[in-house]
Write an enzyme that holds these catalytic residues in place. Structure first.
Site, PDB file in Angstrom:
ATOM      1  N   GLU A 117     -31.939  22.123 -19.616  1.00 56.74           N
ATOM      2  CA  GLU A 117     -32.707  21.195 -18.779  1.00 56.74           C
ATOM      3  C   GLU A 117     -33.469  20.251 -19.700  1.00 56.74           C
ATOM      4  O   GLU A 117     -33.407  20.369 -20.928  1.00 56.74           O
ATOM      5  CB  GLU A 117     -33.654  21.964 -17.845  1.00 56.74           C
ATOM      6  CG  GLU A 117     -32.904  22.702 -16.738  1.00 56.74           C
ATOM      7  CD  GLU A 117     -33.795  23.443 -15.764  1.00 56.74           C
ATOM      8  OE1 GLU A 117     -35.027  23.408 -15.920  1.00 56.74           O
ATOM      9  OE2 GLU A 117     -33.248  24.065 -14.840  1.00 56.74           O
ATOM     10  N   HIS A 233     -41.739  15.765 -10.180  1.00 56.92           N
ATOM     11  CA  HIS A 233     -40.337  16.054 -10.516  1.00 56.92           C
ATOM     12  C   HIS A 233     -39.542  14.777 -10.284  1.00 56.92           C
ATOM     13  O   HIS A 233     -39.693  14.119  -9.259  1.00 56.92           O
ATOM     14  CB  HIS A 233     -39.805  17.184  -9.630  1.00 56.92           C
ATOM     15  CG  HIS A 233     -38.533  17.780 -10.155  1.00 56.92           C
ATOM     16  ND1 HIS A 233     -37.329  17.109 -10.111  1.00 56.92           N
ATOM     17  CD2 HIS A 233     -38.278  18.964 -10.751  1.00 56.92           C
ATOM     18  CE1 HIS A 233     -36.394  17.873 -10.659  1.00 56.92           C
ATOM     19  NE2 HIS A 233     -36.945  19.006 -11.052  1.00 56.92           N
ATOM     20  N   ARG A 279     -39.778  15.426 -18.432  1.00 61.78           N
ATOM     21  CA  ARG A 279     -39.861  15.084 -17.018  1.00 61.78           C
ATOM     22  C   ARG A 279     -40.717  13.863 -16.711  1.00 61.78           C
ATOM     23  O   ARG A 279     -40.393  13.069 -15.842  1.00 61.78           O
ATOM     24  CB  ARG A 279     -40.505  16.260 -16.295  1.00 61.78           C
ATOM     25  CG  ARG A 279     -39.583  16.902 -15.381  1.00 61.78           C
ATOM     26  CD  ARG A 279     -40.179  18.094 -14.755  1.00 61.78           C
ATOM     27  NE  ARG A 279     -39.077  19.031 -14.666  1.00 61.78           N
ATOM     28  CZ  ARG A 279     -39.172  20.228 -14.134  1.00 61.78           C
ATOM     29  NH1 ARG A 279     -40.323  20.641 -13.670  1.00 61.78           N
ATOM     30  NH2 ARG A 279     -38.125  21.005 -14.080  1.00 61.78           N
ATOM     31  N   HIS A 343     -44.785  18.088  -7.974  1.00 64.70           N
ATOM     32  CA  HIS A 343     -44.021  19.322  -8.156  1.00 64.70           C
ATOM     33  C   HIS A 343     -44.858  20.467  -8.731  1.00 64.70           C
ATOM     34  O   HIS A 343     -44.750  21.588  -8.274  1.00 64.70           O
ATOM     35  CB  HIS A 343     -42.846  19.000  -9.084  1.00 64.70           C
ATOM     36  CG  HIS A 343     -41.905  20.132  -9.315  1.00 64.70           C
ATOM     37  ND1 HIS A 343     -41.189  20.713  -8.288  1.00 64.70           N
ATOM     38  CD2 HIS A 343     -41.540  20.793 -10.450  1.00 64.70           C
ATOM     39  CE1 HIS A 343     -40.424  21.678  -8.785  1.00 64.70           C
ATOM     40  NE2 HIS A 343     -40.633  21.753 -10.086  1.00 64.70           N
ATOM     41  N   ARG A 378     -45.424  19.947 -18.308  1.00 64.98           N
ATOM     42  CA  ARG A 378     -44.755  21.239 -18.496  1.00 64.98           C
ATOM     43  C   ARG A 378     -43.283  21.070 -18.838  1.00 64.98           C
ATOM     44  O   ARG A 378     -42.583  20.240 -18.249  1.00 64.98           O
ATOM     45  CB  ARG A 378     -44.892  22.074 -17.221  1.00 64.98           C
ATOM     46  CG  ARG A 378     -44.096  23.362 -17.243  1.00 64.98           C
ATOM     47  CD  ARG A 378     -44.379  24.225 -16.042  1.00 64.98           C
ATOM     48  NE  ARG A 378     -43.954  23.646 -14.793  1.00 64.98           N
ATOM     49  CZ  ARG A 378     -42.698  23.661 -14.339  1.00 64.98           C
ATOM     50  NH1 ARG A 378     -41.718  24.191 -15.071  1.00 64.98           N
ATOM     51  NH2 ARG A 378     -42.416  23.132 -13.165  1.00 64.98           N
TER      52      ARG A 378
END
Ligand code: SIN
Length: 533
Positions: A117, A233, A279, A343, A378
């Protein structure tokens, strides 16, 4: 006056953190495990992509730490990151022993499958049932908890406020589904109540994510930290009228690319890691590409997997495929419209690495807590791991500290705090209208891009709204009050941080300010910045 329900420990929240903690506490103590809905309903249940873990020895672990630190944009508390990744493999081994079925190579009996990811230098994300990782972990943990006679599960209870006596947290006021007040009393309370995505109109989080733990802790006088860092997100489904269903980052890990309204792949222009950039970078790029030239014009942005061959995408992502199918979309054949949505909250109730908050008797772990492990942004799939590692650490600390305390704290002291609730019930429609107004204003002025003008207008709106808040006599009312508290904390912290960093993007201060590489801290209306935990 209510008869208090006595236990050794209270755990609020039955997601991954609360369940993991309760299993440790129950080794030697009685645990009241309180959850707002049925036990399976939590943010954990909706976690798709997976759980990041470095199981290949010291070098692998160090790389995971470096990826976590790098994604956090200069604000990760490095000791926390090292603990997370070093203790992660043991926690995963435990999950396997407790019956969690992660996806495996071959016919399901081979080695654990790993995907990649955003901002991970290696494929290290374990997953279950394709895209239902949180649901499978939650299932296995809940099953263990249900076999544990010392865990007493209380479902469909809304917690209203912590009970503080002589400076120590000794319990919690709650409401049952019929609105009847209840009092729980114990040696201490662990907040494992998750995040607050419902503070924004666009969120991937379920309805239960209303920041109850953060709001209760703050009202009780605990310090909170880093509330300006809300992660958006990048890829939630963007179909008019549909909820912002999460389209896992694992889709990009398996080859999905992002395209703008002209069909151009654009992420390479924003970051060398393209679609697998951190992200915050991807979310802002999508937002940027989605703005048209005319004022207010919104342009579509798409996730594209049409070129991915040799994989059965429907089998790899069954939950996502079935959701898309219900909107007439096919992951393998169609461009999927996406947009960012709130998110995950990096900030929360400030704790040390043992889950201790600044209030004696109050512990916190998981998304409700802020250890500094995520810094300003994060790393993908670190949140389930955080729940396991810090949930276990908090529970071990509670057992150590609790064995020296009174047992349980004198119930009559706490009982004196139960007030009779006799205020008139406000109109439900007014409460829900207020909630929607708050959420839309937060999205508009404290969302992906912020500035002084918008944030200060929002601050005054929230201030005025205080007088309209209902008494917390029903779940809906309590949630609205909690969302309002969380909104005020986010806005005050976002105003105070006069720079852009990680998920906090100020258009009026677009750069990093090296002097601001500190953590915000709020307590009783005061805000300051501190260097480390
Ligand atoms: C996702 O599957 O993209 C979400 C995982 C996470 O939030 O870390």
């Amino acid at each position: 006056m209510e008869t208090p329900l006595l236990s050794d420990w209270i755990v609020i929240g039955a997601g991954i953190t609360g369940l993991r903690a309760a299993l440790t506490l129950a080794k030697t103590a009685e645990v009241a495990l309180i959850t707002k809905e049925e036990a399976s309903e939590s943010n954990t249940h909706y976690a798709q992509g997976g759980i990041a873990v470095a199981m290949g020895g010291a070098e692998d672990v160090e790389l995971h730490a470096q990826d976590t630190i790098h994604a956090g944009d200069g604000l990760v508390f490095e000791r926390a990151a090292h603990l997370l990744v070093e203790e992660g493999p043991a926690r995963i081994a435990e999950l396997l022993a407790w019956g969690t079925n992660f996806d495996r190579e071959g016919d399901g009996l081979g080695s654990l499958m790993r995907t990649r990811e955003g901002a991970h230098s290696l494929p290290r994300i374990l997953h279950a049932n394709g895209d239902a990782t949180g649901k499978e972990i939650g299932r296995a943990l809940l099953q263990c908890a249900q076999h544990e006679s010392h865990i007493h599960l209380y479902e469909r209870l809304t917690t209203r406020d912590l009970v503080v006596r002589d400076g120590r947290v000794v319990g919690v006021h709650a409401l049952d589904a019929a609105g009847k007040p209840l009092l729980f009393v114990a040696r201490g309370v662990l907040l494992a109540s998750g995040g607050a995505g419902q503070v924004y109109s666009d969120t991937t989080n379920p309805l239960v994510a209303t920041g109850d733990g953060i709001a209760m802790a703050y009202r009780a006088g605990a310090e909170v930290s880093d509330m300006e860092f809300y992660q958006f997100h990048p890829t939630a489904l963007s179909v008019p009228g549909a909820p912002r269903f999460l389209l896992s980052e694992a889709l990009r890990g398996e080859g999905a690319v992002l395209r703008n309204h002209r069909g151009e792949r654009f992420m390479e222009r924003y970051h060398p890691m393209a679609e697998l950039a951190p992200r915050d970078v991807v979310a802002r790029a999508i937002m940027h590409e989605g703005v048209g030239e005319r004022p207010g014009e919104a342009l579509p942005v798409y996730l594209d997997m049409r070129h991915v061959t040799g994989k059965d995408l429907h089998a790899r992502f069954p939950g996502i495929s079935s959701c898309l199918h219900s909107y007439g979309l096919d992951l393998a054949r169609d461009l999927i419209p996406v947009r960012p949505a709130a998110h995950y909250l990096m900030g929360g109730v400030r704790t040390d690495l043992f889950g201790r908050t600044t209030l004696p008797g109050l512990y916190a772990a998981g998304e409700v807590a802020c250890t500094g492990v995520h810094g300003a942004n994060r790393l993908a799939s670190n949140s389930l791991l955080e729940g396991l590692v810090f949930g276990a650490r908090a529970a071990e600390t509670m057992l150590k500290e609790g064995s020296h305390g009174e047992a349980p704290i004198a119930a009559e002291k706490a009982t004196a705090a139960v007030e009779e609730i006799s205020l008139p019930a406000p109109e439900a429609s007014r409460v829900s209208a207020l909630r929607e107004r708050l959420r839309s204003l937060m999205w508009l002025h404290a969302g992906l891009l912020r500035d002084h003008l918008g944030l200060s207008a929002l601050e005054s709106e929230l201030h005025n709204m205080r007088h309209e808040l209902p008494p917390a006599t029903t779940r809906e009312n309590a949630e609205l009050c909690n969302l309002h508290t969380v909104a005020e904390l986010i806005v005050a912290s976002a105003l105070a941080r006069r720079e852009s960093r990680g998920a906090h993007a100020r258009t009026d201060f677009p750069q990093h300010d090296p002097g601001c590489a500190k953590h915000s801290r709020m307590v009783r209306g005061q805000i300051d910045f501190i260097d480390f935990y």
